[in-house]
Design an enzyme around this catalytic site. Structure first.
Site, PDB file in Angstrom:
ATOM      1  N   LYS A 176     104.710 -11.148  -5.079  1.00  0.00           N
ATOM      2  CA  LYS A 176     105.078 -12.156  -5.015  1.00  0.00           C
ATOM      3  C   LYS A 176     104.634 -13.237  -3.463  1.00  0.00           C
ATOM      4  CE  LYS A 176     108.242 -14.737  -2.704  1.00  0.00           C
ATOM      5  NZ  LYS A 176     107.308 -16.397  -2.154  1.00  0.00           N
ATOM      6  N   GLU A 251     107.551  -5.623   7.412  1.00  0.00           N
ATOM      7  CA  GLU A 251     106.984  -5.866   8.882  1.00  0.00           C
ATOM      8  C   GLU A 251     107.322  -7.227   9.145  1.00  0.00           C
ATOM      9  OE1 GLU A 251     104.268  -4.262   9.884  1.00  0.00           O
ATOM     10  OE2 GLU A 251     104.917  -2.713   8.865  1.00  0.00           O
ATOM     11  N   CYS A 285     102.225 -12.564  13.520  1.00  0.00           N
ATOM     12  CA  CYS A 285     103.234 -11.288  14.534  1.00  0.00           C
ATOM     13  C   CYS A 285     103.106 -10.983  15.773  1.00  0.00           C
ATOM     14  CB  CYS A 285     103.627 -10.747  13.555  1.00  0.00           C
ATOM     15  SG  CYS A 285     102.326  -9.669  12.916  1.00  0.00           S
ATOM     16  N   GLU A 386     110.977 -16.509  18.146  1.00  0.00           N
ATOM     17  CA  GLU A 386     108.961 -16.106  18.189  1.00  0.00           C
ATOM     18  C   GLU A 386     109.216 -18.381  18.028  1.00  0.00           C
ATOM     19  OE1 GLU A 386     108.944 -15.120  13.781  1.00  0.00           O
ATOM     20  OE2 GLU A 386     107.423 -14.031  14.332  1.00  0.00           O
TER      21      GLU A 386
END
Ligand code: NAP
Length: 483
Positions: A176, A251, A285, A386
């Protein structure tokens, strides 16, 4: 610029025609123009894809590694040959500058190539028994059907970084992709089709994340979930996967510090900090979120960084020489603005904002100008969450122990970077940073041959290297009694 998509779901070796009543429109984030529609699949399509993957598993897992590798080799060649066109499609749906997009596609092809080579190396073990009447061996076996869920920030390489080791290990898969960037996924599956993968080995379902995710999580034939994305969604998947004790590889997000010591090569530190922060417009990331610079060089470093940032060219990634494209969507722009506003309210100094020059370009898309701030304090959001955008906070430090403690003071643990020309310091500090990846005078640590992944709330499991294939293998112990 691209042909209208007529199919986007690939199950058991067949493309399904798009049902115009069940579609999602993909927009170019640089222009806000619609690019094409893709199918909005859900539970039923996912169920069919899982059944197909389960049926294909028996034969695929019994091929030798060398036999499986042929398909991966072919796919990597096809992808490399078509990298320029695939890069354009990637830029159109995701926004990153074309050069970066083509680089990502080539990197994605290298995962296929590396795991084509690794497919033959799923070694087992022979264990010397403590009794004479026994022989003991350990046989690596593929986990089974894998459900893979990927994000939009690397629409191509995040897919092959998961699927290449899974397929090399002998697993079959249902993917997906992110709804923001399904076009790169569709192109990769066309490549898989052209490379001749047997029916059902690779399956693609675009559409409703919740419904597809739920089916992957609850269907007993899916034995592993591999996910790249935010920590919150990762936690949800881990919780739900526990109901069927599925293997999980995650992850997740990060909050990377860069520490520039007084003995750093300043040219290198400035250019690499810039590259780390502004690659993919800050939406990676592992990109630097916060920058600690030794107080003896902080002013010079900040001035040099500002000069470089002022020269960065912002615009549509398809235009020539663009270094910063748009962000992925409006929420992303709002998030960066909020981090900046919070910092300025708490006393940060605005060192540089490209506001005026970006405004003069009259861009329609989701743009935020590159911005540098100093005087930042630890309580500011930008120093803890973040940001995923082009905002660079700089804080001076004067003590090695203290800066390591600051760098480690986070729930995340994906990547950290240091700049120093002192070998002892590079090893001493690397060992003490609580991160899955440490870059020493290097801000691009990702490579097909090396284990990539975080600790703490940045995830578990590794992608890349022989470690990446090991995630998709279970160890079967065979104990043989002999006369
Ligand atoms: P995200 O919102 O977590 O989404 C990632 C994927 O999960 C998307 O395909 C999303 O689809 C899907 N998803 C969301 N909710 C789901 C559910 N309930 N069930 C199943 N799937 C679901 O993350 P993102 O915004 O796309 O990506 C950015 C994040 O990824 C950042 O935090 C970044 O640090 C992280 N990341 C980590 C790595 C790494 O290697 N550690 C690499 C790249 C990115 P929908 O969009 O339809 O919800």
């Amino acid at each position: 610029m691209i042909e209208k998509q007529t199919e986007s779901i690939f199950i058991n070796g067949e493309w399904q025609k798009i049902d115009p009543t069940k579609v999602e429109t993909i927009y170019n984030p640089a222009t806000l123009e619609p690019v094409t529609d893709v199918s909005y699949g859900g539970s039923q399509e996912t169920k069919e894809a899982i059944e197909a993957a389960d049926t294909a598993f028996l034969e695929w897992s019994e091929l030798t590694g060398r036999e499986r590798s042929k398909f991966l080799y072919r796919a990597s060649e096809l992808m490399l040959d078509d990298a320029e066109r695939l890069g354009k499609i990637l830029t159109m749906e995701q926004g990153k500058p074309l050069k970066e997009a083509v680089g990502e596609v080539k990197g994605a092809a290298h995962f296929l190539l590396w795991y084509a080579e690794e497919a033959s190396r799923g070694y087992g073990e022979w264990i010397p028994s403590s009794v004479k009447s026994k022989r003991m061996l350990v046989l690596p076996k593929p986990v089974g059907v894998v459900g893979a869920i990927t994000p939009w920030n690397f629409p191509s390489s995040m897919i092959t970084r998961k699927l290449a080791p899974a397929l090399a290990a002998g697993c079959t898969a249902v993917l997906k992709p992110s709804p923001e960037t399904p076009l790169s996924a569709i192109e990769i599956f066309k490549i898989f089709e052209a490379a001749g993968f047997p029916k059902g080995v690779v399956n693609l379902v675009t559409g409703d994340a919740e419904a597809i995710g739920k089916e992957l999580l609850t269907h007993e034939k899916v034995r592993m979930i591999t996910f790249t994305g935010s920590t919150n969604v990762g936690k949800y998947l881990m919780r739900e996967a526990s109901n069927h004790v599925k293997k999980v590889s995650l992850e997740l997000g990060g909050h990377a510090p860069i520490i520039v010591f007084e003995d750093a090569d300043l040219d290198k530190a400035v250019s690499m900090s810039l590259a780390s922060k502004f690659r993919n417009n800050g939406q990676t990331c592992i990109c630097a979120n916060r920058l600690y610079v030794h107080e003896s060089i902080a002013d010079e470093f900040t001035n040099r960084l500002k000069e470089e940032v002022q020269n960065m060219r912002v615009g549509s990634g398809l235009d020539d020489d663009i270094e910063l494209g748009p962000l992925i969507n409006e929420q992303a722009v709002v998030k960066v603005k909020n981090h900046l506003k919070d910092a300025l309210n708490k006393g940060a100094k605005l060192e540089y904002s490209g506001d005026k020059s970006v405004a003069s370009l009259k861009l329609e898309g989701y743009f935020h100008p590159p911005t540098v701030i100093s005087n930042v304090t630890d309580d500011m959001i930008v120093m803890n969450q973040e940001t995923f955008g082009p905002l660079f906070p700089i804080q001076p430090f004067n003590d090695e122990d203290k800066v390591i403690a600051k760098a480690n003071d986070t729930d995340y643990g994906l990547a950290a970077y240091i700049f120093t020309e002192n070998t002892s310091r590079s090893l001493r500090v690397s060992e003490r940073l609580n991160y899955g990846i440490v870059g020493v005078n290097d801000v691009f640590p990702g490579a097909p041959e090396a284990p990539f992944g975080g600790i703490k709330q940045s995830g578990n499991g590794k992608e890349g290297g022989h470690h990446g294939m090991a995630e998709f293998l279970e160890q079967k112990f065979i104990s043989i009694g002999i006369d």
